[in-house]
Design an enzyme around this catalytic site. Structure first.
Site, mmCIF file in Angstrom:
data_model
loop_
_atom_site.group_PDB
_atom_site.id
_atom_site.type_symbol
_atom_site.label_atom_id
_atom_site.label_comp_id
_atom_site.label_asym_id
_atom_site.label_seq_id
_atom_site.Cartn_x
_atom_site.Cartn_y
_atom_site.Cartn_z
ATOM 1 N N ASP A 163 0.854 -1.195 0.000
ATOM 2 C CA ASP A 163 0.000 0.000 0.000
ATOM 3 C C ASP A 163 0.888 1.244 0.000
ATOM 4 O O ASP A 163 1.764 1.379 0.864
ATOM 5 C CB ASP A 163 -0.873 -0.051 1.268
ATOM 6 C CG ASP A 163 -1.608 1.256 1.539
ATOM 7 O OD1 ASP A 163 -1.819 2.021 0.580
ATOM 8 O OD2 ASP A 163 -1.972 1.487 2.706
ATOM 9 N N ASP A 187 -1.867 -1.386 -3.705
ATOM 10 C CA ASP A 187 -2.221 -0.651 -4.921
ATOM 11 C C ASP A 187 -1.163 -0.858 -6.013
ATOM 12 O O ASP A 187 -0.113 -1.464 -5.769
ATOM 13 C CB ASP A 187 -2.426 0.843 -4.614
ATOM 14 C CG ASP A 187 -1.281 1.415 -3.789
ATOM 15 O OD1 ASP A 187 -0.124 1.247 -4.209
ATOM 16 O OD2 ASP A 187 -1.543 1.993 -2.709
ATOM 17 N N ASP A 195 -5.770 -11.333 -15.102
ATOM 18 C CA ASP A 195 -6.853 -12.274 -14.821
ATOM 19 C C ASP A 195 -8.023 -11.954 -15.752
ATOM 20 O O ASP A 195 -8.370 -10.783 -15.922
ATOM 21 C CB ASP A 195 -7.299 -12.107 -13.358
ATOM 22 C CG ASP A 195 -7.486 -13.431 -12.654
ATOM 23 O OD1 ASP A 195 -8.300 -14.233 -13.137
ATOM 24 O OD2 ASP A 195 -6.824 -13.654 -11.627
ATOM 25 N N ASP A 203 -10.198 -17.280 -15.515
ATOM 26 C CA ASP A 203 -10.942 -17.708 -14.327
ATOM 27 C C ASP A 203 -12.049 -18.717 -14.678
ATOM 28 O O ASP A 203 -12.834 -18.469 -15.606
ATOM 29 C CB ASP A 203 -11.564 -16.438 -13.724
ATOM 30 C CG ASP A 203 -12.149 -16.644 -12.358
ATOM 31 O OD1 ASP A 203 -11.388 -16.988 -11.445
ATOM 32 O OD2 ASP A 203 -13.369 -16.454 -12.208
ATOM 33 N N GLU A 251 -8.010 -21.651 -15.432
ATOM 34 C CA GLU A 251 -8.284 -22.300 -14.154
ATOM 35 C C GLU A 251 -9.232 -23.442 -14.496
ATOM 36 O O GLU A 251 -10.273 -23.209 -15.106
ATOM 37 C CB GLU A 251 -8.936 -21.310 -13.191
ATOM 38 C CG GLU A 251 -9.081 -21.888 -11.792
ATOM 39 C CD GLU A 251 -10.047 -21.091 -10.913
ATOM 40 O OE1 GLU A 251 -9.933 -21.188 -9.700
ATOM 41 O OE2 GLU A 251 -10.929 -20.394 -11.458
ATOM 42 N N HIS A 256 -4.182 -17.652 -4.335
ATOM 43 C CA HIS A 256 -5.041 -16.817 -3.485
ATOM 44 C C HIS A 256 -6.294 -17.541 -2.995
ATOM 45 O O HIS A 256 -7.031 -16.989 -2.190
ATOM 46 C CB HIS A 256 -5.440 -15.567 -4.272
ATOM 47 C CG HIS A 256 -6.293 -15.909 -5.461
ATOM 48 N ND1 HIS A 256 -5.803 -16.616 -6.548
ATOM 49 C CD2 HIS A 256 -7.599 -15.700 -5.716
ATOM 50 C CE1 HIS A 256 -6.782 -16.803 -7.408
ATOM 51 N NE2 HIS A 256 -7.881 -16.253 -6.937
ATOM 52 N N ASP A 257 -6.566 -18.731 -3.509
ATOM 53 C CA ASP A 257 -7.775 -19.467 -3.128
ATOM 54 C C ASP A 257 -7.502 -20.589 -2.134
ATOM 55 O O ASP A 257 -8.430 -21.313 -1.755
ATOM 56 C CB ASP A 257 -8.424 -20.106 -4.367
ATOM 57 C CG ASP A 257 -9.093 -19.077 -5.251
ATOM 58 O OD1 ASP A 257 -9.515 -18.029 -4.738
ATOM 59 O OD2 ASP A 257 -9.190 -19.326 -6.475
HETATM 60 C C1 GLC Z 1 -11.854 -18.373 -9.190
HETATM 61 C C2 GLC Z 1 -10.991 -17.391 -8.453
HETATM 62 C C3 GLC Z 1 -11.610 -17.122 -7.106
HETATM 63 C C4 GLC Z 1 -12.987 -16.532 -7.327
HETATM 64 C C5 GLC Z 1 -13.832 -17.419 -8.229
HETATM 65 C C6 GLC Z 1 -15.034 -16.700 -8.730
HETATM 66 O O1 GLC Z 1 -11.896 -19.594 -8.570
HETATM 67 O O2 GLC Z 1 -9.696 -17.866 -8.359
HETATM 68 O O3 GLC Z 1 -10.834 -16.292 -6.304
HETATM 69 O O4 GLC Z 1 -13.612 -16.357 -6.104
HETATM 70 O O5 GLC Z 1 -13.135 -17.843 -9.368
HETATM 71 O O6 GLC Z 1 -14.652 -15.739 -9.669
#
Ligand code: GLC
Length: 582
Positions: A42, A50, A119, A221, A275, A350-351
């Site tokens: 930040d 940011d 993304d 995604d 993904e 991140h998930d």
């Molecule tokens: C993917 C992303 C996740 C998000 C989900 C819905 O799994 O990695 O963070 O919550 O899609 O977009």
């Protein structure tokens, strides 16, 4: 005549296999570093990371020896799901900065030879996107067909499971037009209707916008979910995993990916990584075989479900995962791409929880060696390795125990579900300590100061106190044998040994529950990788067919014990060693 043409086709085939095996590209050789901008750095004192924070850290990122940055969504969003609910695909989230900041970030990356992967969230958008605001206003609105609707006069729509819905129901009733809309994720994330060609055109045009700016690719995604049977038939699925497999097998998923490739990706020197929840290994090449022209690689979910209850997405299984199971996943996926296609390698993002807490041992005694062992693993396997911010310093799970500390819609809404159903909230909270996405989302730890150098004010989510205990960049920069310094050495090792990228992989001991041993071989070069995934010292014998005159140590995360003989090796707890066999 017949024999001749057969011979010809055989040699053509072997030529193609050879050609495919040797086809080199930057995205196969690159090492990816994933940034979750909200938690990176930040610069404004808002408590939220940011874009200028990323610009400030570009020299640091380049110093890690990585080549590609994957940025989690930075687009304008009401942040119901931290940017995965996009309100405007061509604007920057106000909290993160401006388009000018973005342009400077990209220029700074180019100056350092870093590529940028954005993304791409196009299975759904935000209910605050102009398209949806229009669509929900009347059944006759021109944007109506951008989304999936079920008119209420047809009764209750057939069951569809939703990831973040408190009732786990993917159909949301909308009184304004007396109809239900489909949302595989949160109520505020309506699914886009790819069956409508105008929607696809909008998406392609938006992708061109970012490519024209100079981005190098997209992480797509939940991309296998884009195609739906718009009759929305009854389906047999019960468990979440069954719904996911159904979602990933829509009737036109390959047609759409192929079109997206043809209309957009093929025009640039770009790469795509999808993904891939719900993609079965038998279908892998349908998505990434070079000849199919769909995407370049995808993240499968077999490893991510290894420590979960069968059929479940978020609940831990009762016993611990076994190393033989872990190897099986990697062995199978490596062979899926041995002759065509290409794999991606990741242990966290991140998930999911932190890699060292999940696949290593994050105790004081073992965290350093297990963190560096996991780094060694990803950087010596075949496939493109992805590291998540903080992996380079061994960041661990935060394990929040109070629901008030959670910011993630996933945990918060599932807590509500359990509460509404009279379930066991203590059990739920225990599970979240190990599985919650917040474990990965606490701020990056730059130093040991009160806010870890992340912000000057209160961070949007609580920090992990481990920044006071040596898990921070400033401390590890000064220490010779830190996790960070090891990371730089091992990225350099991958760069100087193409066999680590392209070489054949052979697992030497699929059944062993403590040691993971494998070779990577390309032409005359053969590397031996030994990883002790346990808290104990282990005596390990190499199999008979591994012969060599001498072994040269290329790297080890701890001292090599002297008592080693020709084939009998002794590995200390969480030791990782890479040898060149000569
Ligand atoms: C993917 C992303 C996740 C998000 C989900 C819905 O799994 O990695 O963070 O919550 O899609 O977009």
């Amino acid at each position: 005549m017949c024999t001749l043409s057969r011979k010809r086709s055989i040699s053509y085939l072997s030529f193609r296999i050879l050609f495919m095996e040797q086809k080199r590209t930057w995205w196969k050789e690159g090492i990816v570093y994933q940034i979750y901008p909200r938690s990176f750095k930040d610069t404004t004192g808002s408590g939220i990371g940011d874009l200028r924070g990323i610009i400030e850290k570009l020299d640091y990122i380049a110093s890690l020896g990585v080549d590609i940055i994957w940025l989690n969504p930075i687009y304008d969003s009401p942040n119901d799901d931290n940017g995965y609910d996009i309100r405007n695909y061509k604007a920057i989230m106000t909290e993160f900065g401006t388009m000018d900041d973005f342009d400077q970030l990209l220029a700074g990356m180019k100056a350092r030879n870093l590529k940028l992967v954005m993304d791409l969230v196009v299975n759904h958008c935000s209910d605050e996107h102009e398209w949806f605001r229009q669509a929900r206003s009347s059944r006759e609105n021109p944007y109506r067909d951008y989304f999936h609707w079920w008119p209420a006069e047809k009764g209750i729509p057939p069951k569809r499971w939703s990831y973040f819905d408190v009732n786990e129901d993917a159909w949301q009733y909308d009184a304004q037009t007396d109809a239900y809309y489909l949302h595989y994720f949160a109520v505020k994330q309506p699914d886009l209707k790819w069956e409508n060609p105008i929607v696809r055109q909008e998406i392609y045009e938006m992708m061109h916008f970012w490519f024209e700016k100079g981005v190098d690719g997209f992480r797509m995604d939940v991309i296998p979910f884009i195609s739906k049977d718009t009759n929305y038939p009854e389906i047999e699925a019960q468990a979440p995993s069954e719904f996911i497999a159904y979602y990933a097998n829509g009737p036109k998923v390959h047609e759409y990916l192929n079109e997206l490739n043809e209309k957009v990706i093929s025009k640039y020197d770009a790469f795509t990584v999808g993904e891939g929840p719900g993609i079965h290994i038998n279908q892998a090449l349908d998505f990434v075989h070079e000849d199919r022209k769909e995407m370049d690689m995808f993240f499968h979910f077999d490893l991510m479900s290894l420590d979960r209850k069968p059929g479940e997405v978020f609940t831990m299984r009762e016993d611990r995962w076994k190393l033989s199971e872990f190897k099986k996943v990697f062995n199978e996926w490596d062979s899926a791409f041995a002759k065509a296609g290409w794999g991606s390698l990741f242990l966290a993002n991140h998930d999911f929880p932190r890699a060292v807490s999940r696949w290593g041992n994050d105790s004081q005694e073992h965290s350093k060696n297990s963190a560096t062992l996991l780094q060694t693993f990803l950087l010596t396997m075949r496939g493109t390795p992805y590291f998540y911010q903080g992996d380079e310093i061994g960041m661990t799970n935060v394990c929040f125990t109070d629901i008030k500390d959670y910011r993630d819609i996933n945990t918060i809404n599932r807590y509500e579900t359990v509460k509404n159903n009279g379930g066991d909230l203590n059990k739920f909270m225990d599970n979240e300590q190990h599985t919650a996405r917040e474990n990965a989302r606490t701020p990056m730890q730059w130093d040991s100061s009160s806010q870890a150098g992340f912000t000057t004010s209160k961070p949007w989510i609580r920090l992990n106190p481990s920044h006071k205990k040596g898990i921070n960049v400033a401390y590890q920069e000064q220490e010779n044998c830190s996790i960070l310094s090891y990371f730089r050495k091992i990225t350099a090792l991958r760069k100087s040994n193409p066999s680590l990228v392209y070489g054949d992989y052979e697992c030497l001991n699929p059944e062993h529950e403590q040691v993971y041993a494998y070779t990577r071989t390309q032409e005359a070069q053969r590397l031996l990788i030994l990883l002790n995934f346990s808290n104990e010292t282990v005596h390990f014998s190499l199999p008979k067919h591994i012969n060599y005159n001498r072994k040269v140590k290329l790297i080890s995360n701890s001292l090599i014990l002297d008592e080693q003989t020709y084939k009998e090796l002794i590995l200390s707890a969480w030791q990782a060693i890479v040898y060149r066999l000569e």
